[in-house]
Design an enzyme around this catalytic site. Sequence first.
Site, PDB file in Angstrom:
ATOM      1  N   THR A  19       0.825  -1.203   0.000  1.00  0.00           N
ATOM      2  CA  THR A  19       0.000   0.000   0.000  1.00  0.00           C
ATOM      3  C   THR A  19       0.862   1.256   0.000  1.00  0.00           C
ATOM      4  OG1 THR A  19      -1.682  -1.220   1.218  1.00  0.00           O
ATOM      5  CG2 THR A  19      -1.893   1.164   1.199  1.00  0.00           C
TER       6      THR A  19
ATOM      7  N   TYR B 175       4.316 -12.224   5.296  1.00  0.00           N
ATOM      8  CA  TYR B 175       3.188 -11.763   4.478  1.00  0.00           C
ATOM      9  C   TYR B 175       2.931 -12.787   3.383  1.00  0.00           C
ATOM     10  CZ  TYR B 175       0.405  -8.393   1.700  1.00  0.00           C
ATOM     11  OH  TYR B 175      -0.572  -7.747   0.989  1.00  0.00           O
TER      12      TYR B 175
ATOM     13  N   LYS C  86       0.706 -12.209   8.154  1.00  0.00           N
ATOM     14  CA  LYS C  86      -0.354 -11.417   7.530  1.00  0.00           C
ATOM     15  C   LYS C  86      -0.953 -12.317   6.457  1.00  0.00           C
ATOM     16  CE  LYS C  86      -1.195  -7.214   4.831  1.00  0.00           C
ATOM     17  NZ  LYS C  86      -0.540  -6.093   4.085  1.00  0.00           N
TER      18      LYS C  86
END
Length: 293
Positions: free
Chosen positions: A47, A135, A163
């Site tokens: 992001t 992740y 995550k």
Amino acid sequence: MALTAGLTTAMITPFSGDGSVDYGRMARLAIHLVENGHDGLLVTGTTGESPTLTDAEKLALYSTVVEAVGSKAVVIAGTGTYDTRHSVEMSKKAAELGVDGLMAVTPYYSRPSQAGLLAHFLAIADATDLPLMIYNIPSRTARLIEVETLAEMAQHPNIAATKDAVGDLEFTKASMELLPDDFMVLSGDDSATLPMMELGGQGVVSVAGHLAGRQIKRMIEAHRAGDAAEAWRLHHGLMPLFDACFVEPNPMPTKAGLNALWEPVGDPRLPLVPASPETGDMVVAAVGRAQRL
């Protein structure tokens, strides 16, 4: 400071009109998020447009956010790349700047074997004393960290969380059955936060938290308090925003929302482009609905 459960947001990276990183705006955004209920901040994740940031920019962003929020929130540095040596080097430098934890994404493009994934993440975990979040996002990396591999990684004392953006609750459930009790599973998808918490997850690494942090935090707290009806009411009310944040490639819609509703955070760097006006309107309308919850 350890990694934290609850609400962590993967921060966007603000840019000035000339395309340079706006560090002052980054500091203000970090403070704004903490004031709106955030337990943690992830810097230079997807992001944050990490693929388009230089190493120097990433390190300056870590320093900026650490200085801005101090001990008010956990600061996690997204230091993983598809190059193990580079990931190790950036992890060491981030640790020197005072971040509280690290996040490393599955190596992308090269598509390593499960043995390669294990060796990659263990090398990063060995590089510092900081807790490391793994992740797992096969939709972006073309490689899934399988349940057994993740469970083996979790035996490392520095690997503390995952995550989970796999998009498969059966995978999440199977992971939790093998992972240690003190290993955190955080949703990597806003819309899966509550379903994942019902399986035993501890929170989310959010995108929509930029725009509705208080409401997402209330949903998490309602679940923790055993108020399922309130948690699901908030979940359903937030779904239009969760969807709007991904109607175009992330973080294009979120930046449009911040530009309209908070402060100018600039356009994304190429190859991303500004979100369409229609998407911007969709995000603004969804935020309005979230604020009425």
